[in-house]
Write an enzyme that holds these catalytic residues in place. Structure first.
Site, PDB file in Angstrom:
ATOM      1  N   ASP A 116       0.823  -1.223   0.000  1.00 46.82           N
ATOM      2  CA  ASP A 116       0.000   0.000   0.000  1.00 46.82           C
ATOM      3  C   ASP A 116       0.850   1.263   0.000  1.00 46.82           C
ATOM      4  OD1 ASP A 116       0.704  -0.787   2.663  1.00 46.82           O
ATOM      5  OD2 ASP A 116      -0.857   0.482   3.503  1.00 46.82           O
ATOM      6  N   ASP A 138       4.844   3.829   8.317  1.00 42.61           N
ATOM      7  CA  ASP A 138       4.120   3.075   9.348  1.00 42.61           C
ATOM      8  C   ASP A 138       5.030   2.870  10.558  1.00 42.61           C
ATOM      9  OD1 ASP A 138       2.190   3.061   7.454  1.00 42.61           O
ATOM     10  OD2 ASP A 138       2.080   0.895   7.198  1.00 42.61           O
TER      11      ASP A 138
END
EC number: 3.1.26.11
Length: 326
Positions: A73, A218
């Site tokens: 992603d 992240d």
């Protein structure tokens, strides 16, 4: 008091975590230098190139792509974007700062799909970008290690602007008329006035402005950015869940909650915070309200929850402004 119009502009191209949804694409963020058209792309989830077209950004002006980590992603849109830049006749070299796996993936994909790029790629292993790297005269970048299921990084985006400031007060006191004389001094030329030489160096000084934003990949431990955030004016960080949902999901996914990021931002005294990378379960009105309320509870600064195509500007005195869509 404001000195100039130097700014960094941020355009969110994707704000969903994991998968695209009907209203949000996966991760991508464009950061543009206000002084010219140079821009940096941080992450390139699937279909990022569509978002770039819709945001009216030119692949010809793209100077660097930073990939925070090798999860789909955040990178599945990269190869298509590189191919399109080639088909649009790009010839200028392009810097890619990314995990080494990204370079291997591009090379294998190029080989298997007959991809030939008409411009050189300058790969920099993200682990070797932990010192400040200069990309252009104004833009520099630095990577900071984070904590995730695979190696993940944040990026400091630093803009340096220098300008010559004319000592207009001294010139007025001397009676030097505005116009050509002032312009010559501004451009570094000595002038003759009242039978004396006025040296440009005596009437000009160099002023430097610095803008510093951090864009996180992240990360389940915002505190890893403590040192990097000491002089930062804006932190952009993932906030995949609320704390209640994170407690249910557990530590496996290795993401941050709104509470975690808000507490960190408050402890650091950060003046501006933008949250992104929301789980699909937090993307409706109620979900966004829950995230916002959690941030508000633990952070007293200026914050936004990013939506796709949201645009912001950050100026050289650290003021963050959301640009309203016309």
């Amino acid at each position: 008091m404001k000195n100039s119009n130097n700014m960094l502009h941020f355009t969110f191209l994707g704000t969903s975590s994991g998968v695209p949804t009907l209203t949000r694409n996966v991760s991508g963020l464009a950061i543009r230098n206000s002084k010219n058209k140079d821009w940096i792309l941080v992450d390139a989830g699937e279909a990022t190139q569509h978002r770039i077209q819709q945001a009216k950004l030119s692949l010809q002006s793209l100077v660097a792509i930073c990939i925070s980590h090798a999860h789909g992603d955040h990178c599945y849109g990269l190869v298509g974007l590189l191919a399109s830049a080639g088909m649009n006749a790009r010839t200028a070299p392009l810097t890619i700062i990314a995990p080494k796996e990204i370079q291997q993936w591009i090379e294998v994909t190029a080989q298997l799909t007959d991809l030939h790029l008409p411009y050189p790629l300058n790969f920099i292993d993200v682990t070797e970008a932990t010192q400040i790297l200069s990309l252009t005269d104004e833009l520099s970048i630095q990577a900071h290690p984070l904590s995730h299921r695979v190696p993940s990084f944040a990026f400091s985006i630093i803009a340096h602007y220098t300008q010559k400031k004319l000592d207009t007060q001294a010139l007025v006191q001397l009676g030097v008329p505005k116009g050509k004389a002032w312009g010559d001094l501004q451009h570094g030329q000595d002038i003759q006035f009242n039978q004396q030489t006025l040296k440009a160096t005596d009437f000009t000084q160099i002023q430097t402005q610095r803008i510093h934003a951090i864009v996180g990949g992240d990360n389940d431990r915002p505190e890893l950015l403590e040192k990097a955030c000491q002089d930062v004016q804006l932190l952009i960080h993932e906030s995949t869940y609320t704390q209640a949902v994170l407690d249910k999901v557990g530590s496996g996914p290795m993401h941050s909650s709104a509470k975690r990021v808000a507490e960190f931002a408050q402890q650091q005294g950060l003046s501006n915070l933008i949250l992104t990378h929301f789980s699909p379960r937090h993307q409706d009105y109620a979900g966004q309200q829950a995230i916002a309320e959690e941030v508000r509870k633990f952070y007293q600064g200026n914050f936004y929850l990013a939506h796709d195509f949201d645009q912001f500007s950050l100026d050289d005195i650290g003021q963050l402004t959301k640009i309203e869509k016309s």
